[in-house]
Design an enzyme around this catalytic site. Structure first.
Site, PDB file in Angstrom:
ATOM      1  N   LYS A   1      20.331  21.661  27.362  1.00 28.85           N
ATOM      2  CA  LYS A   1      19.832  22.168  26.083  1.00 28.85           C
ATOM      3  C   LYS A   1      20.100  23.660  25.957  1.00 28.85           C
ATOM      4  O   LYS A   1      19.823  24.431  26.876  1.00 28.85           O
ATOM      5  CB  LYS A   1      18.331  21.877  25.986  1.00 28.85           C
ATOM      6  CG  LYS A   1      17.681  22.201  24.662  1.00 28.85           C
ATOM      7  CD  LYS A   1      16.225  21.742  24.681  1.00 28.85           C
ATOM      8  CE  LYS A   1      15.519  21.955  23.377  1.00 28.85           C
ATOM      9  NZ  LYS A   1      14.120  21.438  23.426  1.00 28.85           N
TER      10      LYS A   1
ATOM     11  N   CYS B   1      16.977  18.128  20.692  1.00 27.05           N
ATOM     12  CA  CYS B   1      15.772  18.548  19.976  1.00 27.05           C
ATOM     13  C   CYS B   1      15.989  19.822  19.162  1.00 27.05           C
ATOM     14  O   CYS B   1      16.643  19.807  18.129  1.00 27.05           O
ATOM     15  CB  CYS B   1      14.625  18.682  20.968  1.00 27.05           C
ATOM     16  SG  CYS B   1      12.980  18.717  20.185  1.00 27.05           S
TER      17      CYS B   1
ATOM     18  N   GLU C   1      14.955  12.962  25.091  1.00 28.48           N
ATOM     19  CA  GLU C   1      14.616  14.141  25.875  1.00 28.48           C
ATOM     20  C   GLU C   1      13.323  13.855  26.634  1.00 28.48           C
ATOM     21  O   GLU C   1      12.406  13.227  26.122  1.00 28.48           O
ATOM     22  CB  GLU C   1      14.411  15.324  24.928  1.00 28.48           C
ATOM     23  CG  GLU C   1      13.965  16.608  25.589  1.00 28.48           C
ATOM     24  CD  GLU C   1      13.561  17.670  24.568  1.00 28.48           C
ATOM     25  OE1 GLU C   1      13.717  18.861  24.871  1.00 28.48           O
ATOM     26  OE2 GLU C   1      13.088  17.308  23.470  1.00 28.48           O
TER      27      GLU C   1
END
Length: 547
Positions: A369, A420, A309
């Site tokens: 995301k 994440c 990321e």
């Protein structure tokens, strides 16, 4: 599970209190099993013992989690909180729950102080608040038969709400996340993190039941009942070893996966354009280093290469030089790249994205995301909060969450994506696997949190996801920890923190869902409903007994 035995010490009659029972603590009459209840020989020390047990419960859960990893303290944590609140009033139970939650959450999320001391304490206080109603509920359901089941179910209910509200929730510190490669984690393959938390809390409650039977039972039952409790606890633990074999996914071909951890120039301060460019070039250079190592025979030729990321916070669709840098890296290694970047929109918003970049055809499919970090990647109610906290203006653009599952095809393999913060929630990885993902991939940027324990906590969650869906998993980070995880949750490779690192791993792609993948959120919903239903039942029974 075993109900209360008739041979245990009877409670004083509600109409005629025992002379050893003090009036302010008459709530102890509702339960018969607590050795710390007023009227017992420990009655005068009751507040002290309960306080120590509540604080001990929070600390036990803290030390069960990474980076400490004393996983066996997880059941003890649930046991201590149960002992602390049993046989007490709602108000005191709430206070004890607050002590337990604070003992866990204040040190657990200390890495939040990167956003400020006040942010750290505010997050810890909010997370602590969930322990108040749970502790009150525990004190109620402990009065019912089969209370170990209901107490364990209440832990699931607390974690389910905490993972959803407010602002999408914050699920850090679940009981399940302290069990990344233990026998308990096997239950994730049947019921996700909710079932793991349930069996951990159930084991703790059964240990309490066992000790209490050893103290209160008479005659032959004093031996038989504790033996039954220990056997039940052992069966729960051993069941986790068998669980992953039920509906195990089928292996497909072997995939050679490259990983690049490019590192960052100034940890915690990636803010100016020069540093953003440096991060981009660090990762492009890492790909070139990997390509050179492949040419020299140190590693096999990868089928695909994973990058973290924010490997580029410069949008290559708006910056031709960034596009040339990424394209050159892909051509150098001769394999498609999965590159993490910020994709900006015309209105100034952006997507936190992982993009497939092929050496021949260039950019392709992407995953956005889905679970964004409030006040880090976007500012909710921006106009309101920036009036009071001016530094929130440093979050110059708001990220927009994605909506689609992250099943990305790259190099002939379909990856199950989560970026994440996504990995801390059940749905993103589950839906990516259900959409056809064969290997779990979690690109992440933990540069702000190096050496705080946060990276190890996130790694443990990813280990659970690997078991949950019966697939190998890869964590690839800007500055560590990057890791390769086997389907049984074992870490096969782990990078150092705050250093550049490259690695190539041979992984077996898997096909088909586990039981947990098929059932989705159903186990969590069922267990939470059991816990909340037990609270309602206890209230109803209590009111009827007064009538």
């Amino acid at each position: 599970m075993v109900a209360e035995q008739k041979g245990s010490e009877p409670a004083p009659s509600p109409e005629r209190p025992s002379p050893n029972t003090t009036a302010p603590e008459s709530e102890a009459r509702a339960t018969t099993w607590s050795p710390l209840a007023p009227g017992h020989r420990w009655g005068r020390l009751d507040p002290l013992w309960r306080t120590l047990a509540a604080v001990g419960a929070g600390l036990a859960q803290l030390f069960a989690l990474p980076p400490y990893g004393l996983w066996w303290l997880g059941p003890l944590s649930a046991a201590l909180l149960l002992l602390a609140v049993s046989g007490t009033r709602m108000r005191r139970a709430a206070w004890l729950g607050a002590l337990s939650g604070a003992a866990l959450m204040v040190p657990l999320v200390h890495w939040q102080d990167i956003f400020g001391f006040d942010v750290w304490l505010a997050v810890a206080a909010l997370e602590t608040a969930y322990f108040l109603p749970m502790a009150m509920g525990l004190s109620l359901v402990a009065r019912l038969p089969y209370w170990p089941v209901w107490t364990a179910a209440l832990w699931v209910a607390q974690e389910a709400v905490r993972a959803r509200w407010p602002l999408g929730g914050f699920s850090w510190g679940k009981l399940a996340f302290a069990q990344p490669d233990t026998p308990f984690v096997g239950y994730a393959a049947l019921g996700s993190s909710a079932l793991v938390s349930f069996v951990v809390a159930l084991t703790g409650a059964m240990l309490v039941w066992t000790v209490l039977r050893a103290v209160t039972a008479r005659g032959r039952a004093r031996v038989l009942l504790p033996a039954l409790g220990l056997a039940t606890s052992a069966a729960i633990v051993l069941g986790g070893l068998v669980a992953p074999a039920i509906g195990r996914p089928a292996p497909l071909e072997t995939v050679t996966v490259g990983m690049v951890q490019g590192n960052v120039p100034n940890v915690g301060e990636i803010s100016i354009l020069g540093e953003r460019a440096q991060v981009l070039h660090n990762h492009a250079d890492g790909v070139s280093e990997l390509a050179e190592a492949v040419r020299e025979g140190e590693y096999p030729q990868p089928d695909l290469v994973l990058l973290p990321e924010n490997a580029s916070d410069i949008d290559p669709f708006r910056d031709p030089e960034a596009a040339r840098t990424i394209d050159g890296a892909a051509q150098d290694v001769g394999a498609p790249l999965l590159w993490g970047l910020s994709r900006f929109n015309d209105d100034g918003t952006r997507h936190v994205q992982s993009l497939v970049w092929d050496p021949e055809t260039g950019p392709g499919d992407a995953y956005d995301k889905r679970h964004l970090v409030p006040f880090g990647e976007y500012v909710p109610y921006r106009e309101f909060f920036t009036r009071f906290v001016s530094r929130l203006g440093q979050v110059s653009s708001d990220a927009i969450p994605g909506t689609d599952p992250g099943a990305l095809e790259i190099g002939g393999t379909t990856l199950a994506m989560g970026i994440c913060f996504d990995v801390a929630f059940d749905s993103p990885v589950r839906e990516s696997v259900a959409a056809g993902g064969q290997i779990i991939v979690i690109p992440t940027n933990n540069a702000n949190y190096n050496f705080t324990g946060q990276s190890q906590q996130q790694l443990a969650i990813t280990q659970l996801r690997a078991v949950e869906h019966g697939r190998p998993a890869v964590v690839v980070s800007t500055s560590g920890v990057s890791a390769v995880i086997e389907p049984n949750g074992r870490v096969a490779y782990e990078s150092p923190e705050a250093e550049r690192d490259i690695n190539v791993a041979e992984l077996t792609a898997m096909e088909g869902p586990t039981v947990a993948t098929r059932l989705g959120p159903a186990p969590e919903a069922l267990l939470a409903a059991l816990g909340l239903g037990a609270v309602v039942a206890s209230v109803v029974v209590s009111r009827r007994s007064r009538a």
